[in-house]
Design an enzyme around this catalytic site. Sequence first.
Site, PDB file in Angstrom:
ATOM      1  N   GLY A 291      72.951  19.071  17.052  1.00 53.52           N
ATOM      2  CA  GLY A 291      72.466  17.895  17.754  1.00 53.52           C
ATOM      3  C   GLY A 291      71.398  18.264  18.748  1.00 53.52           C
ATOM      4  CD  GLU A 293      69.686  18.524  24.893  1.00 50.97           C
ATOM      5  OE1 GLU A 293      69.994  18.788  23.713  1.00 50.97           O
ATOM      6  OE2 GLU A 293      69.399  19.417  25.723  1.00 50.97           O
ATOM      7  CG  HIS A 317      77.202  19.575  23.402  1.00 51.85           C
ATOM      8  ND1 HIS A 317      77.642  20.706  24.060  1.00 51.85           N
ATOM      9  CD2 HIS A 317      75.860  19.706  23.307  1.00 51.85           C
ATOM     10  CE1 HIS A 317      76.613  21.483  24.338  1.00 51.85           C
ATOM     11  NE2 HIS A 317      75.511  20.896  23.898  1.00 51.85           N
ATOM     12  CD  GLU A 318      73.685  17.532  21.352  1.00 50.11           C
ATOM     13  OE1 GLU A 318      72.850  17.591  22.272  1.00 50.11           O
ATOM     14  OE2 GLU A 318      74.101  18.551  20.748  1.00 50.11           O
ATOM     15  CG  HIS A 321      72.717  18.118  26.743  1.00 46.96           C
ATOM     16  ND1 HIS A 321      72.496  19.154  27.627  1.00 46.96           N
ATOM     17  CD2 HIS A 321      73.014  18.703  25.552  1.00 46.96           C
ATOM     18  CE1 HIS A 321      72.667  20.314  26.989  1.00 46.96           C
ATOM     19  NE2 HIS A 321      72.994  20.070  25.722  1.00 46.96           N
ATOM     20  CD  GLU A 340      72.647  23.518  25.620  1.00 45.06           C
ATOM     21  OE1 GLU A 340      73.744  22.975  25.384  1.00 45.06           O
ATOM     22  OE2 GLU A 340      71.561  22.985  25.321  1.00 45.06           O
ATOM     23  CG  ASP A 399      64.636  29.988  19.187  1.00 43.79           C
ATOM     24  OD1 ASP A 399      65.203  28.986  19.643  1.00 43.79           O
ATOM     25  OD2 ASP A 399      64.699  30.361  18.004  1.00 43.79           O
ATOM     26  CE1 TYR A 407      73.915  27.062  23.356  1.00 43.83           C
ATOM     27  CE2 TYR A 407      74.988  24.914  23.385  1.00 43.83           C
ATOM     28  CZ  TYR A 407      73.895  25.701  23.094  1.00 43.83           C
ATOM     29  OH  TYR A 407      72.776  25.129  22.564  1.00 43.83           O
ATOM     30  NE  ARG A 586      75.299  22.442  13.234  1.00 45.39           N
ATOM     31  CZ  ARG A 586      76.477  21.933  13.537  1.00 45.39           C
ATOM     32  NH1 ARG A 586      77.156  21.256  12.613  1.00 45.39           N
ATOM     33  NH2 ARG A 586      76.987  22.084  14.736  1.00 45.39           N
ATOM     34  CE  LYS A 588      78.304  25.912  14.423  1.00 45.20           C
ATOM     35  NZ  LYS A 588      79.232  25.018  15.112  1.00 45.20           N
TER      36      LYS A 588
HETATM   37  N1  BES Z   1      70.015  21.389  23.314  1.00 49.54           N
HETATM   38  C1  BES Z   1      70.801  21.941  22.273  1.00 49.54           C
HETATM   39  C2  BES Z   1      70.013  22.323  21.062  1.00 49.54           C
HETATM   40  C3  BES Z   1      68.949  23.368  21.308  1.00 49.54           C
HETATM   41  C4  BES Z   1      69.241  24.506  22.029  1.00 49.54           C
HETATM   42  C5  BES Z   1      67.704  23.216  20.794  1.00 49.54           C
HETATM   43  C6  BES Z   1      68.253  25.455  22.235  1.00 49.54           C
HETATM   44  C7  BES Z   1      66.720  24.160  21.008  1.00 49.54           C
HETATM   45  C8  BES Z   1      66.994  25.283  21.740  1.00 49.54           C
HETATM   46  C9  BES Z   1      71.937  20.999  21.846  1.00 49.54           C
HETATM   47  O1  BES Z   1      72.462  20.251  22.883  1.00 49.54           O
HETATM   48  C10 BES Z   1      73.072  21.845  21.343  1.00 49.54           C
HETATM   49  O2  BES Z   1      73.594  22.595  22.116  1.00 49.54           O
HETATM   50  N2  BES Z   1      73.430  21.711  20.073  1.00 49.54           N
HETATM   51  C11 BES Z   1      74.518  22.440  19.456  1.00 49.54           C
HETATM   52  C12 BES Z   1      75.744  21.597  19.343  1.00 49.54           C
HETATM   53  C13 BES Z   1      76.744  21.757  20.409  1.00 49.54           C
HETATM   54  C14 BES Z   1      77.985  20.950  20.090  1.00 49.54           C
HETATM   55  C15 BES Z   1      77.086  23.152  20.789  1.00 49.54           C
HETATM   56  C16 BES Z   1      74.119  22.782  18.033  1.00 49.54           C
HETATM   57  O3  BES Z   1      73.061  22.323  17.595  1.00 49.54           O
HETATM   58  O4  BES Z   1      74.849  23.497  17.372  1.00 49.54           O
HETATM   59 ZN    ZN Z   2      73.583  21.433  24.210  1.00 43.14          ZN
END
Ligand code: BES
Ligand code: ZN
Length: 637
Positions: A291, A293, A317-318, A321, A340, A399, A407, A586, A588
């Site tokens: 996600g 935000e 989570h979002e 934010h 985060e 990045d 987090y 995605r 992750k």
């Molecule tokens: N703001 C982040 C996404 C992000 C982080 C984009 C760093 C670019 C650079 C977003 O809020 C986030 O943390 N997303 C997580 C989900 C969350 C439930 C941990 C994700 O995308 O996995």
């Molecule tokens: Zn986040």
Amino acid sequence: MQKSYRRYLLALGASFMMFACSTSQNETENNEPMKVVDHHTYAKPEEAVITHLDWDASVNFDTKTISATASFDISRAEDANEIILDISGLSIQEVKDGNGQPLTFEVGEAKPFMGSPLTVSLKPDIKRISIKYTTSPGAEALQWLTPQQTADEKDPFLFTQSEAILARSWIPVQDSPGIRFTYNAHVQVPEGMLALMSASNPREVSKDGSYKFTMDKPIPAYLLALAVGDITYQKIGERTGVYAEPSVIKAAAYEFADMENMVDAAEQLYGPYQWGVYDVIVLPPSFPFGGMENPRLTFATPTILAGDRSLVSLIAHELAHSWSGNLVTNATWDDFWLNEGFTVYFEERIMEALYGRDYSEMLAKLSLQELKDEIKNINAGEHPEDTELKLNLEGRNPDDGMTNIAYDKGYYFLRLLEERFGREKFDTFLKEYFTENAFHSMTTEEFIKQLNKNLFEKNGVPVDEKLYQEWIYGEGLPADCPIPVSDRFTKVDEVLKKWEGGTPIQQLISPEDIITEKWSSHEWIHFIRHLPESMTSEQMKELDDYLNFTYSGNSEILDAWFVHAIKHNYTPAYKNMENFLIHTGRRKFLMPLYGEMVKTEDGKKMAMEIYAKARANYHYVATSSLDKILDWGNNPM
Ligand code: BES
Ligand code: ZN
């Protein structure tokens, strides 16, 4: 004008982004307030800074470009003779002042990940500049999808991802999280398509493809966002709704039924929601994050549509934010944990309020596991200092520093404070923190200062410097890390132990338990992640025949299971894994799977074959990480 925004503009005056503070970390030797330096922008906001953007843009799917004029109101020092913006890959056609008179400008040398400075000469009295430009087809923030890459295969699709420093690839802007501005936009898209931004949004397709947007609260550039496609809207509650492609909208509305309750719960905790509506758009599967935000409109991956609402903590989570990040923003990417870590803490509080402590403690346990894994991971690399909360990303792509540390270590640090002071005192502190600092940026040092004053001193507790040295400026996991307690996971651990001891899985989990979903997906994820290293592919088959992990509808379960499939050479899962990898963008999920494959020669071969088919479906954010681990540039297939 809003009160807090006026306060912000006043603060711009002579001392842009200076903190009049008294902590040691934030002071120069002669007690002067220290200037906050963002290594990841060319802007010099103390000379001239943007305060408002009018964006007039036209989106062209044939050329995969956006042609636009970005006009900025600026606030400047009287003697400033230039304003510097960040750009990446933009072709600048002309720059004019507020009266339409041309201004001279220069585009500096492009550096990796930073892009170029765009320096515009200012004559005295110039308070507005207009930049006419076109994006490049390779713009890092933009992903242009063909109809076949969408759910409905009808129209092409465009979405942006600006965080951390990719906004500059689609709008010339002072791309620093400490610089805020309001914006209006007019966007022209092909007829029949809907356009949405991180702003006030339409709910229906316009007749002529023309859309207007307003964001009247000041936001930093990384929260600029745009999505264009065959998109429809469904209302959920008074202030909440969901956007998605037509074939996805029903599933999305079902999954996010609790959104309105989440907003209510969040407000109960830390004060009013400041952005008006809260909507979510479910994007095509190539969206590189879970996600993002973007204000008023969270961008989300379709991989959270599990059908059983089990992955909605991502929405919490979002939404969180909207306070931590969008109201109070990390001043630089070195302070990323302020965005985060606070958000994970807030997310868990929302989940606890809605679904109870035994539910949120499962999330906390998963988070601790992720933290321990991340520390191991980082310690195996070149930058062990990346396990500190406060980062130093000078000269590096931001990045690279955006790991689970921000987090999960961030979360546990805040949880430790909660446990030390008790909930009531800690909640009072946090609520005040969000209110007092709303629409401002925050450095780690300023946060420490406020913490000392408003939590420690206010409650008569001596300031604990050691706490900061260990948690914020120290590596690894401090010994006083709180320990989450999850009875639900303890039961899972018992099953695991017995299964490892030789009891067949059928005797441990009854068919009714599976049908009635006695275990939530979090319990399954915990189960899968803790399967023994020594597991054989025969044992995987035994589990799979009964529990059907390979064909789970839950993306988190699939991802965790496929990691084992690669490790233990469980080939029956490979076909569906390939399918998952081709259709999910995605990052992750992709990193652990490709990362596991490249560990062996055969695996590497398989990874390269799959990547060759899948790469076109991934966003730059994902390919830039994957190209590295697969050595893609040097290994053309
Ligand atoms: N703001 C982040 C996404 C992000 C982080 C984009 C760093 C670019 C650079 C977003 O809020 C986030 O943390 N997303 C997580 C989900 C969350 C439930 C941990 C994700 O995308 O996995
Ligand atoms: Zn986040």
